[in-house]
Each structure stands twice: as C-alpha cells, then as structure tokens.
Write a protein that holds these residues in place. Structure first.
Motif, PDB file in Angstrom:
ATOM      1  N   VAL A 195       0.850  -1.198   0.000  1.00  0.00           N
ATOM      2  CA  VAL A 195       0.000   0.000   0.000  1.00  0.00           C
ATOM      3  C   VAL A 195       0.880   1.240   0.000  1.00  0.00           C
ATOM      4  CG1 VAL A 195      -1.781   1.299   1.220  1.00  0.00           C
ATOM      5  CG2 VAL A 195      -1.810  -1.213   1.277  1.00  0.00           C
ATOM      6  N   VAL A 196       0.608   2.143  -0.933  1.00  0.00           N
ATOM      7  CA  VAL A 196       1.265   3.449  -0.970  1.00  0.00           C
ATOM      8  C   VAL A 196       0.193   4.511  -0.778  1.00  0.00           C
ATOM      9  CG1 VAL A 196       2.458   5.124  -2.420  1.00  0.00           C
ATOM     10  CG2 VAL A 196       3.181   2.747  -2.427  1.00  0.00           C
ATOM     11  N   ILE A 197       0.462   5.437   0.145  1.00  0.00           N
ATOM     12  CA  ILE A 197      -0.496   6.495   0.452  1.00  0.00           C
ATOM     13  C   ILE A 197       0.144   7.843   0.192  1.00  0.00           C
ATOM     14  CG2 ILE A 197      -1.832   7.596   2.295  1.00  0.00           C
ATOM     15  CD1 ILE A 197      -2.219   4.800   3.494  1.00  0.00           C
ATOM     16  N   LEU A 198      -0.534   8.664  -0.602  1.00  0.00           N
ATOM     17  CA  LEU A 198      -0.047   9.994  -0.941  1.00  0.00           C
ATOM     18  C   LEU A 198      -0.754  11.023  -0.071  1.00  0.00           C
ATOM     19  CD1 LEU A 198       0.326   8.148  -3.524  1.00  0.00           C
ATOM     20  CD2 LEU A 198       0.283  10.276  -4.827  1.00  0.00           C
ATOM     21  N   GLY A 199      -0.003  11.655   0.822  1.00  0.00           N
ATOM     22  CA  GLY A 199      -0.571  12.685   1.680  1.00  0.00           C
ATOM     23  C   GLY A 199      -0.702  12.215   3.108  1.00  0.00           C
ATOM     24  N   GLY A 200      -0.121  12.981   4.040  1.00  0.00           N
ATOM     25  CA  GLY A 200      -0.115  12.568   5.442  1.00  0.00           C
ATOM     26  C   GLY A 200      -1.042  13.359   6.329  1.00  0.00           C
ATOM     27  N   GLY A 201      -2.158  13.839   5.766  1.00  0.00           N
ATOM     28  CA  GLY A 201      -3.167  14.524   6.566  1.00  0.00           C
ATOM     29  C   GLY A 201      -4.072  13.532   7.283  1.00  0.00           C
ATOM     30  N   PRO A 202      -5.219  13.990   7.818  1.00  0.00           N
ATOM     31  CA  PRO A 202      -6.110  13.105   8.577  1.00  0.00           C
ATOM     32  C   PRO A 202      -6.528  11.850   7.814  1.00  0.00           C
ATOM     33  CG  PRO A 202      -6.763  15.374   8.887  1.00  0.00           C
ATOM     34  CD  PRO A 202      -5.697  15.386   7.835  1.00  0.00           C
ATOM     35  N   ALA A 203      -6.851  11.988   6.535  1.00  0.00           N
ATOM     36  CA  ALA A 203      -7.231  10.809   5.746  1.00  0.00           C
ATOM     37  C   ALA A 203      -6.042   9.889   5.539  1.00  0.00           C
ATOM     38  CB  ALA A 203      -7.806  11.237   4.399  1.00  0.00           C
ATOM     39  N   GLY A 204      -4.878  10.463   5.188  1.00  0.00           N
ATOM     40  CA  GLY A 204      -3.715   9.670   4.835  1.00  0.00           C
ATOM     41  C   GLY A 204      -3.107   8.906   5.980  1.00  0.00           C
ATOM     42  N   TYR A 205      -2.801   9.590   7.088  1.00  0.00           N
ATOM     43  CA  TYR A 205      -2.139   8.864   8.171  1.00  0.00           C
ATOM     44  C   TYR A 205      -3.085   7.902   8.869  1.00  0.00           C
ATOM     45  CZ  TYR A 205      -3.807  11.713  12.193  1.00  0.00           C
ATOM     46  OH  TYR A 205      -4.561  12.322  13.167  1.00  0.00           O
ATOM     47  N   THR A 206      -4.386   8.246   8.911  1.00  0.00           N
ATOM     48  CA  THR A 206      -5.378   7.323   9.473  1.00  0.00           C
ATOM     49  C   THR A 206      -5.447   6.051   8.634  1.00  0.00           C
ATOM     50  OG1 THR A 206      -6.707   9.116  10.414  1.00  0.00           O
ATOM     51  CG2 THR A 206      -7.818   7.014  10.027  1.00  0.00           C
ATOM     52  N   ALA A 207      -5.507   6.220   7.310  1.00  0.00           N
ATOM     53  CA  ALA A 207      -5.556   5.067   6.409  1.00  0.00           C
ATOM     54  C   ALA A 207      -4.276   4.242   6.505  1.00  0.00           C
ATOM     55  CB  ALA A 207      -5.779   5.538   4.973  1.00  0.00           C
ATOM     56  N   ALA A 208      -3.140   4.915   6.643  1.00  0.00           N
ATOM     57  CA  ALA A 208      -1.862   4.207   6.747  1.00  0.00           C
ATOM     58  C   ALA A 208      -1.836   3.308   7.981  1.00  0.00           C
ATOM     59  CB  ALA A 208      -0.711   5.215   6.792  1.00  0.00           C
ATOM     60  N   ILE A 209      -2.305   3.841   9.092  1.00  0.00           N
ATOM     61  CA  ILE A 209      -2.332   3.047  10.328  1.00  0.00           C
ATOM     62  C   ILE A 209      -3.297   1.878  10.204  1.00  0.00           C
ATOM     63  CG2 ILE A 209      -2.975   3.109  12.777  1.00  0.00           C
ATOM     64  CD1 ILE A 209      -1.897   6.012  12.811  1.00  0.00           C
ATOM     65  N   ARG A 210      -4.470   2.126   9.606  1.00  0.00           N
ATOM     66  CA  ARG A 210      -5.449   1.042   9.454  1.00  0.00           C
ATOM     67  C   ARG A 210      -4.898  -0.051   8.544  1.00  0.00           C
ATOM     68  NH1 ARG A 210     -10.619   0.927  10.927  1.00  0.00           N
ATOM     69  NH2 ARG A 210      -9.593   1.842  12.757  1.00  0.00           N
ATOM     70  N   ALA A 211      -4.190   0.329   7.491  1.00  0.00           N
ATOM     71  CA  ALA A 211      -3.595  -0.670   6.599  1.00  0.00           C
ATOM     72  C   ALA A 211      -2.491  -1.445   7.313  1.00  0.00           C
ATOM     73  CB  ALA A 211      -3.045   0.011   5.347  1.00  0.00           C
ATOM     74  N   ALA A 212      -1.683  -0.742   8.108  1.00  0.00           N
ATOM     75  CA  ALA A 212      -0.618  -1.407   8.860  1.00  0.00           C
ATOM     76  C   ALA A 212      -1.190  -2.367   9.889  1.00  0.00           C
ATOM     77  CB  ALA A 212       0.260  -0.364   9.542  1.00  0.00           C
ATOM     78  N   GLN A 213      -2.332  -2.021  10.464  1.00  0.00           N
ATOM     79  CA  GLN A 213      -2.985  -2.912  11.424  1.00  0.00           C
ATOM     80  C   GLN A 213      -3.396  -4.224  10.775  1.00  0.00           C
ATOM     81  OE1 GLN A 213      -6.157  -0.344  12.738  1.00  0.00           O
ATOM     82  NE2 GLN A 213      -4.992   0.457  14.493  1.00  0.00           N
ATOM     83  N   SER A 214      -3.578  -4.191   9.457  1.00  0.00           N
ATOM     84  CA  SER A 214      -3.942  -5.409   8.722  1.00  0.00           C
ATOM     85  C   SER A 214      -2.721  -6.209   8.286  1.00  0.00           C
ATOM     86  CB  SER A 214      -4.771  -5.029   7.483  1.00  0.00           C
ATOM     87  OG  SER A 214      -5.948  -4.332   7.856  1.00  0.00           O
ATOM     88  N   GLY A 215      -1.550  -5.765   8.738  1.00  0.00           N
ATOM     89  CA  GLY A 215      -0.328  -6.493   8.428  1.00  0.00           C
ATOM     90  C   GLY A 215       0.283  -6.159   7.085  1.00  0.00           C
ATOM     91  N   ARG A 216      -0.160  -5.061   6.463  1.00  0.00           N
ATOM     92  CA  ARG A 216       0.368  -4.684   5.149  1.00  0.00           C
ATOM     93  C   ARG A 216       1.600  -3.796   5.272  1.00  0.00           C
ATOM     94  NH1 ARG A 216      -3.490  -6.706   1.471  1.00  0.00           N
ATOM     95  NH2 ARG A 216      -4.915  -7.898   2.817  1.00  0.00           N
ATOM     96  N   GLU A 217       2.497  -3.908   4.305  1.00  0.00           N
ATOM     97  CA  GLU A 217       3.642  -3.001   4.226  1.00  0.00           C
ATOM     98  C   GLU A 217       3.154  -1.688   3.615  1.00  0.00           C
ATOM     99  OE1 GLU A 217       7.934  -4.805   3.806  1.00  0.00           O
ATOM    100  OE2 GLU A 217       6.672  -5.373   2.103  1.00  0.00           O
ATOM    101  N   VAL A 218       3.368  -0.598   4.350  1.00  0.00           N
ATOM    102  CA  VAL A 218       2.781   0.687   3.957  1.00  0.00           C
ATOM    103  C   VAL A 218       3.872   1.732   3.783  1.00  0.00           C
ATOM    104  CG1 VAL A 218       1.147   2.501   4.587  1.00  0.00           C
ATOM    105  CG2 VAL A 218       0.697   0.128   5.261  1.00  0.00           C
ATOM    106  N   LEU A 219       3.768   2.472   2.684  1.00  0.00           N
ATOM    107  CA  LEU A 219       4.617   3.636   2.452  1.00  0.00           C
ATOM    108  C   LEU A 219       3.722   4.865   2.428  1.00  0.00           C
ATOM    109  CD1 LEU A 219       7.243   5.100   1.638  1.00  0.00           C
ATOM    110  CD2 LEU A 219       6.658   4.591  -0.759  1.00  0.00           C
ATOM    111  N   LEU A 220       4.040   5.844   3.282  1.00  0.00           N
ATOM    112  CA  LEU A 220       3.301   7.101   3.340  1.00  0.00           C
ATOM    113  C   LEU A 220       4.193   8.201   2.775  1.00  0.00           C
ATOM    114  CD1 LEU A 220       0.886   8.831   4.268  1.00  0.00           C
ATOM    115  CD2 LEU A 220       1.931   8.912   6.550  1.00  0.00           C
ATOM    116  N   ILE A 221       3.699   8.890   1.737  1.00  0.00           N
ATOM    117  CA  ILE A 221       4.480   9.940   1.073  1.00  0.00           C
ATOM    118  C   ILE A 221       3.859  11.300   1.398  1.00  0.00           C
ATOM    119  CG2 ILE A 221       5.342  10.803  -1.127  1.00  0.00           C
ATOM    120  CD1 ILE A 221       4.760   7.954  -2.248  1.00  0.00           C
ATOM    121  N   GLU A 222       4.663  12.203   1.906  1.00  0.00           N
ATOM    122  CA  GLU A 222       4.188  13.541   2.277  1.00  0.00           C
ATOM    123  C   GLU A 222       5.160  14.578   1.727  1.00  0.00           C
ATOM    124  OE1 GLU A 222       2.686  16.864   3.269  1.00  0.00           O
ATOM    125  OE2 GLU A 222       1.505  15.087   3.759  1.00  0.00           O
ATOM    126  N   LYS A 223       4.654  15.608   1.064  1.00  0.00           N
ATOM    127  CA  LYS A 223       5.540  16.608   0.468  1.00  0.00           C
ATOM    128  C   LYS A 223       5.891  17.731   1.431  1.00  0.00           C
ATOM    129  CE  LYS A 223       2.220  19.812  -1.661  1.00  0.00           C
ATOM    130  NZ  LYS A 223       1.847  20.491  -2.920  1.00  0.00           N
TER     131      LYS A 223
END
Length: 474
Positions: free
Chosen positions: A12-40
């Motif tokens: 999972v790659v997530i573009l943007g580390g705002g409320p939607a992005g970091y929340t989604a990143a954590i939820r994906a990580a909770q499912s055991g997925r490797e997650v990359l969060l990209i923030e400019k």
C-alpha cells in the motif's frame, strides 16, 4: 537528479499525510500490510498544521479570555488580565509541533515507512517520489490518494491557512463569507480587541432558523457588525489599506477599509501534478477525484479520500473515508461505506454552535409533520453556576413515528453534546429513547432532556406555554 533503483515494493502506498492519509496508513498497517506514506510537506496535513488546530487554539484562547470576569467573581485574583499574543503564538505553534510529533510517533510505532517529496504516478502500479536531487520509484499493489485541496485566494487577501497563524494581531479584520471559518475568526479576534466586521452575501449562515436568530443576537451583543445580503463585493487597494466595496441589503453602496481582509475561498483538488491523466483517473471540473462510497476511483487498485474528493471539506469526513477505503482495499466484504448523511456541523464561536440532521426549514419543505422542542440554557443550573447561560437546544421529532429528525444547539457544551444527536439519528431513535434515560445532574446535558420534554409538552424547568407542544402540520 539521481534516479534510485527500483528497490522497493509496497503493498500500500499512500499519498498525503493529513487526517485521511495517516489514518488510512495506520489502518492498513494494522492489517499487516507493508505501507509507504508519502508527504511533500509536514505530517498532519493542513488540518493539523494550518487549519483545525491553530484555529481551535485561537478560539480556546478567546473563550478563556472572555471567561476571566467569571473567574474574578469566583474569587480568583487575575491581575491586569492582559492578553500577550506573542506568548499565545508560542503556545499555538508548540501545540501544533507536539501533535505533529504524535502523528510521527504513531507512524513509527505501526512500522509505516514515511518518505518526503513530490509524488507522481508513472503507471497504475508505479509511483515516483522526487525529493531535491533524489528520485525514487516504488511499485505498489494498492494506492490511496489523500493530497487535499487548495483555495484560490485573491491577491492582497489572506487565505484560510493564514487566518489563524498571525505573528502579531491585526488592528482590523474584514471577514467576507458565511462559513464556520468566518464565524470562528469573528468571535475570536473580536475578543482580542481586533475591529472585526462580517460581510455575508447570503441571507443566512445556513443554520436552523432558531439557532440563526440566536447567533445573530450574540453577534449583536458582542458588537460585531454584520452585513447580511451583501451584493457586488469588490476589492481594491489604497496604499497599505484594503478596500471592500459592496451593496448592502438596502441597496446602499458601502465602502469599508481594513488592514486585512479574508474571503471564503473556492477550492480545487491538489491533483494537477500527480500525473493522473497518464493513468486515466477520472476527475471532475474542479480537479477533484471521483470516488464511490468506499473511495474507489476509476482504477480498481487506486482509492482516494479526504478533501481531494471534494466537499464537504472536513477532517471528520477525511478520517472516515480513509478508513472505509482501506477496509475495501483489504477485501473486507463487510466494509461499511463512508456515509456522511449525518455529518455534524460545528462552529467554535462564542457560544459554540453544533447541528446535525434536518432543520425546521427542510422539514417544512419536505411537507413533514413534526414537533419541535426548545430549551433556553438560562434555565439550566449548571449553566447558571458557570455563567455560560447564552444559547438554547432545539430538537425535531417526526409526528406519527416519533423519529428524531434533527438536533441543533448553540451554547456551551454544544460540540460535545451533538454526538448524542449523531448516534440517535444513526440508530433511528425516537423521542422515548431520549426521554427515558437518566441524565447526569447538574449538567448541560439536561438541556437536551428539557428540549425533548418540551417537544411532547412536558417540560419541567420552563414556564408553561399557552398551549401544549403541538405537531406542525403542512
């Protein structure tokens, strides 16, 4: 530019580390997925760094400043009561830094890799990240776009991201619009001694008519000038002064000058530099990404959440949409869609406003038979001892089914209390569901009970009406 090798593959790659992005990143990580969060820029997004947190810090400071007289009455020795905006700025910025570090810690604790830079789609399964002279390429299985939206402020005006991040207090401030941003800024800066004026092109602020009337009363009580129904607003400059010309509701031409002017902005999605045209992601005319209830885009493995999907622009929406998108992305057959029908409206004004569900005007327009109940906070014991008696609670129930239609509050505690209304509406609660439970005493929550009892003609702590509460027939 140095092009890195394709050394990474992420689920999972997530573009943007705002409320939607970091929340989604954590939820994906909770499912055991490797997650990359990209923030400019900075984790936390506009909400944490420029919007929600700075604005609410300002509103809280204004609230406490206004409450100093009450503290004196209770016996506290306050002294001069001088407000040092410089110290407040340090406090405000410190809280933003603290909360941002909290997001960074959460990402680290959930083993989420964070990369900073500009992201661009190279294909429907590859993304490039540019940071200075470094350019990395990552292959992914799923992607979530949560890069937000930007307003189009006019030259010479201040934007929403600047309004609550002043380094020094302005002497004057004109606020043009009807948004919660306008109302929060008006009450807060007026409390600090800023000459504040509201210019609203509309006839209302979009609230229930009873709440609207009380809000206008509070603005008048605070001596904040309000020009409703303004037309033909034009901005000009005269040296270091900004001029705002408009036609008022009486048809009179008016001109106001101020050192600072804010106007509600029109937003567009931050999608122009992402290369979405290369992969065929569908956008609307304002560059917002088209999504379904689970955040799916026109490509099955790419999702979007938050402001980049269009209005309403709300952190509440962003967080829920991000979670729903990840649940669907993970293949959860029982994933709940992101439904915003009962999205609460909150305004950190003085007093605060909170609303959810149907207004009385909408109920009438839909030819519903309904019962309305109200309770003025001046009769509430806890409001009396805290000297926060301004405001009221209003409830609407459908006649026949007794189903809750809406709750609207202006007054202390409104923003916390409105969650009761959100839960009630989601559960299709009836009047008895609010009348039967025990309410803490003394508390502001009792005002909700009183309003519900008023709706059925059984209010205790207000004088009897000439007639019992009757249903409103269309």
């Amino acid at each position: 530019m140095v092009v890195g090798e394709l050394a990474q593959e992420k689920d999972v790659v997530i573009l943007g580390g705002g409320p939607a992005g970091y929340t989604a990143a954590i939820r994906a990580a909770q499912s055991g997925r490797e997650v990359l969060l990209i923030e400019k820029d900075q984790l936390g997004g506009t909400c944490l760094n420029k919007g929600c947190i700075p604005s609410k810090a300002t509103a809280e400071a204004a609230k406490q400043y206004k409450h100093m007289d009450h503290l004196k009455n209770m016996g506290f020795e306050i002294g001069s009561g001088h407000f040092d905006f410089g110290r407040f700025k340090e406090y405000r910025d410190g809280k933003v830094d603290q909360l941002r570090k909290g997001v960074e810690s959460l990402c680290k604790a959930n083993k989420i890799e964070v990369m900073f830079g500009e992201a661009v789609f190279l294909s429907d399964d590859r993304i490039g990240i540019e940071n200075g002279h470094q350019f990395d390429v990552v292959r992914f299985n799923h992607a979530l776009i949560s890069v937000g939206a930007s307003g189009g402020k006019k030259a010479g005006l201040i934007g929403a991201s600047d309004l609550f991040r002043f380094s020094t207090l302005p002497e004057e401030l004109i606020l043009a619009g009807s948004s919660y941003i306008v109302l929060e800024a008006a009450f807060a800066y007026h409390s600090f001694g800023v000459k504040t004026t509201i210019i609203n092109e509309g006839e209302t602020f979009g609230l229930d008519e009873t709440i609207e009337k009380e809000l206008l009363r509070q603005l008048k009580k605070a001596k904040i000038p309000v020009h409703m129904g303004a037309k033909a607003i034009k901005i000009d400059w005269n040296g270091d002064r900004t001029l705002c010309r408009f036609v008022n509701a009486k048809g009179e031409s008016m001109e106001l000058a101020s050192s600072h002017i804010y106007m509600d902005e029109q937003y567009n999605g931050n999608t122009s530099a992402l290369g979405l045209e290369r992969i065929g992601i569908e956008l609307d005319e304002n560059q917002f990404i088209k999504v379904d209830e689970w955040g799916r885009t026109s490509l099955s493995n790419i999702y979007a959440a938050g402001d980049v999907t269009g209005a309403p622009f709300s952190a509440v929406k962003a967080i829920k949409q991000g979670k729903a998108a990840v649940e669907a992305m993970m293949g959860n057959e029982h994933a709940a869609p992101a439904d915003f029908y009962y999205l609460p409206t909150i305004i950190h004004s003085q007093p605060p406003v909170a609303s959810v569900g149907m207004t009385e005007e909408v109920a009438r327009s839909e030819n519903l038979d309904y019962r309305a109940g109200t309770y003025v906070l001046g009769g509430n014991g806890y409001a009396a001892l805290t000297e926060k008696k301004d405001g009221l609670v209003k409830v609407l129930f459908e006649e026949g089914t007794d189903r809750l239609l809406g709750i609207h509050i202006i007054g202390e505690g409104a923003i916390d209390l409105i969650q009761t209304g959100v839960v009630g509406l989601e559960m299709a609660a009836r009047d008895e569901d609010f009348l039967y439970p025990n309410y803490a005493h003394p508390s502001l929550a009792e005002s909700l009970l009183e309003a519900c009892e008023d709706a059925v003609g059984k209010a205790i702590h207000q004088a009897p009406k000439n007639k019992k509460a009757e249903k409103v027939k269309m």
